[in-house]
Scaffold this motif. Structure first.
Motif, PDB file in Angstrom:
ATOM      1  N   UNK A 140      15.418 -75.244-130.042  1.00  0.00           N
ATOM      2  CA  UNK A 140      16.732 -75.013-130.938  1.00  0.00           C
ATOM      3  C   UNK A 140      15.982 -75.194-132.242  1.00  0.00           C
ATOM      4  N   UNK A 141      14.634 -75.085-132.977  1.00  0.00           N
ATOM      5  CA  UNK A 141      14.285 -75.419-134.141  1.00  0.00           C
ATOM      6  C   UNK A 141      13.966 -73.461-135.150  1.00  0.00           C
ATOM      7  N   UNK A 142      14.946 -73.066-133.718  1.00  0.00           N
ATOM      8  CA  UNK A 142      15.176 -71.763-134.160  1.00  0.00           C
ATOM      9  C   UNK A 142      16.738 -71.423-134.348  1.00  0.00           C
ATOM     10  N   UNK A 143      17.455 -71.929-134.445  1.00  0.00           N
ATOM     11  CA  UNK A 143      18.265 -71.572-134.400  1.00  0.00           C
ATOM     12  C   UNK A 143      19.738 -72.217-135.644  1.00  0.00           C
ATOM     13  N   UNK A 144      20.094 -71.618-135.343  1.00  0.00           N
ATOM     14  CA  UNK A 144      21.136 -71.695-137.405  1.00  0.00           C
ATOM     15  C   UNK A 144      21.233 -72.865-137.659  1.00  0.00           C
ATOM     16  N   UNK A 145      21.358 -73.688-138.684  1.00  0.00           N
ATOM     17  CA  UNK A 145      21.435 -74.903-138.983  1.00  0.00           C
ATOM     18  C   UNK A 145      20.722 -75.798-138.233  1.00  0.00           C
ATOM     19  N   UNK A 146      19.751 -75.769-136.549  1.00  0.00           N
ATOM     20  CA  UNK A 146      19.003 -76.477-136.754  1.00  0.00           C
ATOM     21  C   UNK A 146      17.388 -76.870-138.495  1.00  0.00           C
ATOM     22  N   UNK A 147      17.191 -78.514-138.426  1.00  0.00           N
ATOM     23  CA  UNK A 147      16.250 -78.463-139.010  1.00  0.00           C
ATOM     24  C   UNK A 147      15.276 -79.985-139.026  1.00  0.00           C
ATOM     25  N   UNK A 148      14.531 -80.128-139.420  1.00  0.00           N
ATOM     26  CA  UNK A 148      13.783 -81.729-139.084  1.00  0.00           C
ATOM     27  C   UNK A 148      15.187 -82.778-139.273  1.00  0.00           C
ATOM     28  N   UNK A 150      18.283 -83.077-139.252  1.00  0.00           N
ATOM     29  CA  UNK A 150      18.995 -83.588-138.312  1.00  0.00           C
ATOM     30  C   UNK A 150      18.484 -83.649-136.700  1.00  0.00           C
ATOM     31  N   UNK A 151      17.064 -83.599-136.254  1.00  0.00           N
ATOM     32  CA  UNK A 151      16.534 -83.601-135.642  1.00  0.00           C
ATOM     33  C   UNK A 151      16.725 -82.249-134.739  1.00  0.00           C
ATOM     34  N   UNK A 152      16.675 -81.524-135.383  1.00  0.00           N
ATOM     35  CA  UNK A 152      16.813 -79.365-134.803  1.00  0.00           C
ATOM     36  C   UNK A 152      18.781 -79.604-134.104  1.00  0.00           C
ATOM     37  N   UNK A 210       5.916 -60.047-124.952  1.00  0.00           N
ATOM     38  CA  UNK A 210       4.506 -60.911-126.151  1.00  0.00           C
ATOM     39  C   UNK A 210       5.907 -61.927-126.290  1.00  0.00           C
ATOM     40  N   UNK A 211       4.817 -63.045-125.857  1.00  0.00           N
ATOM     41  CA  UNK A 211       6.323 -63.894-127.299  1.00  0.00           C
ATOM     42  C   UNK A 211       5.247 -64.483-128.111  1.00  0.00           C
ATOM     43  N   UNK A 212       4.040 -64.186-127.914  1.00  0.00           N
ATOM     44  CA  UNK A 212       3.102 -64.323-129.399  1.00  0.00           C
ATOM     45  C   UNK A 212       3.399 -66.325-129.633  1.00  0.00           C
ATOM     46  N   UNK A 213       3.766 -66.352-131.326  1.00  0.00           N
ATOM     47  CA  UNK A 213       3.603 -68.062-131.576  1.00  0.00           C
ATOM     48  C   UNK A 213       5.218 -69.060-131.444  1.00  0.00           C
ATOM     49  N   UNK A 214       6.240 -67.990-130.528  1.00  0.00           N
ATOM     50  CA  UNK A 214       7.522 -68.952-129.631  1.00  0.00           C
ATOM     51  C   UNK A 214       7.006 -70.115-129.958  1.00  0.00           C
ATOM     52  N   UNK A 215       6.488 -69.971-129.122  1.00  0.00           N
ATOM     53  CA  UNK A 215       6.368 -71.872-127.859  1.00  0.00           C
ATOM     54  C   UNK A 215       5.219 -72.831-129.354  1.00  0.00           C
ATOM     55  N   UNK A 216       4.201 -72.386-130.216  1.00  0.00           N
ATOM     56  CA  UNK A 216       3.505 -72.797-131.132  1.00  0.00           C
ATOM     57  C   UNK A 216       4.609 -73.788-131.546  1.00  0.00           C
ATOM     58  N   UNK A 217       3.518 -75.379-132.018  1.00  0.00           N
ATOM     59  CA  UNK A 217       4.551 -76.525-132.483  1.00  0.00           C
ATOM     60  C   UNK A 217       4.506 -76.321-133.706  1.00  0.00           C
ATOM     61  N   UNK A 218       6.148 -77.015-133.860  1.00  0.00           N
ATOM     62  CA  UNK A 218       6.352 -77.203-135.373  1.00  0.00           C
ATOM     63  C   UNK A 218       6.442 -78.656-136.165  1.00  0.00           C
ATOM     64  N   UNK A 219       7.023 -78.906-137.187  1.00  0.00           N
ATOM     65  CA  UNK A 219       7.370 -80.384-138.019  1.00  0.00           C
ATOM     66  C   UNK A 219       8.020 -81.052-136.573  1.00  0.00           C
ATOM     67  N   UNK A 220       7.587 -82.569-136.965  1.00  0.00           N
ATOM     68  CA  UNK A 220       8.300 -83.115-135.746  1.00  0.00           C
ATOM     69  C   UNK A 220       9.587 -83.564-136.874  1.00  0.00           C
TER      70      UNK A 220
END
Length: 223
Positions: A140-148, A150-152, A210-220
């Motif tokens: 969800x962190x990749x979609x428009x409007x999501x941010x830490x 607002x709970x992504x 190649x999905x690269x870093x897409x599943x890498x962790x993000x800020x909580x």
């Protein structure tokens, strides 16, 4: 003895001819890839490179049938295939069994283990989302409007932006396919993350390469 020697020599000759044919085929593919790469770079320098492209996902599919139907519509573009991969990631974080099946649809049939991705991929995703400090909000962190803050929680309808770069390389695969690279920004990360998709020549749909870093962790999330 003489017959065995002749058989051995014939076998060796066949092997050499096969190896030479494979090498020649690879050289031809490398030459074609290099020519395509130079053309693509020239185009990107004047058109599109660095300019974000948007793809509207709408909503996360609730069933495998819905996922399959939506994939066959929007995965005709690199951006659509990437959006569906993130949808599968979001589903997987909540429902491992359904998510694994959705992930399977994101890979070309030649790169699957039956209807599912390969075991290494599933093991990695299981460790990322279902063991220890799982982060179900990554997709969800990749979609428009999501941010830490607002709970992504992304805006609806779900929209995703990504871009290419002028110096992105073209890639050779064991398949007769074109590979495209895109860069995405997670609101919970400091730098863009790359992902590659492929489309086999003669087919309509793009698939994850190649999905690269897409599943890498993000800020909580902060709430």
């Amino acid at each position: 003895m003489k017959t065995k020697l002749i058989t051995l020599l014939l076998t060796l000759a066949c092997f050499v001819n096969y190896a030479e044919a494979q090498s020649l085929d690879m050289l031809k593919r490398k030459a074609a890839s290099k020519a395509k790469q130079e053309t693509t770079r020239a185009i990107r320098k004047t058109v599109g490179a660095g300019v974000p492209k948007s793809v509207e996902l709408g909503s996360i599919p609730a069933t495998l049938e819905e996922f399959d139907a939506k994939y066959n519509v929007i995965a005709m573009t690199p951006e659509g295939a990437i959006a569906m991969f993130l949808a599968a990631m979001d589903i997987y974080a909540r429902n491992e069994e359904l998510g694994a099946k959705c992930f399977g649809l994101c890979f070309h049939p030649e790169n699957r283990n039956g209807d599912l991705p390969n075991n290494h991929f599933l093991s990695f995703m299981r460790s990322r989302f279902h063991y220890g400090d799982g982060q179900p909000w990554i997709a969800r962190s990749y979609f428009e409007g999501a941010k830490p803050d607002n709970g992504y929680t992304p805006k609806e309808p779900l929209t995703l932006k990504m871009k290419s770069r002028a110096n992105d390389d073209d890639y050779l695969t064991s398949m007769d396919a074109d590979v495209e690279k895109r860069w995405l920004q997670s609101s919970g990360a400091d730098s863009e993350r790359a992902v590659q998709v492929l489309r086999v020549r003669g087919e309509e749909l793009y698939y994850i390469f190649e999905y690269g870093g897409l599943p890498s962790q993000v800020r909580k999330p902060r709430r």
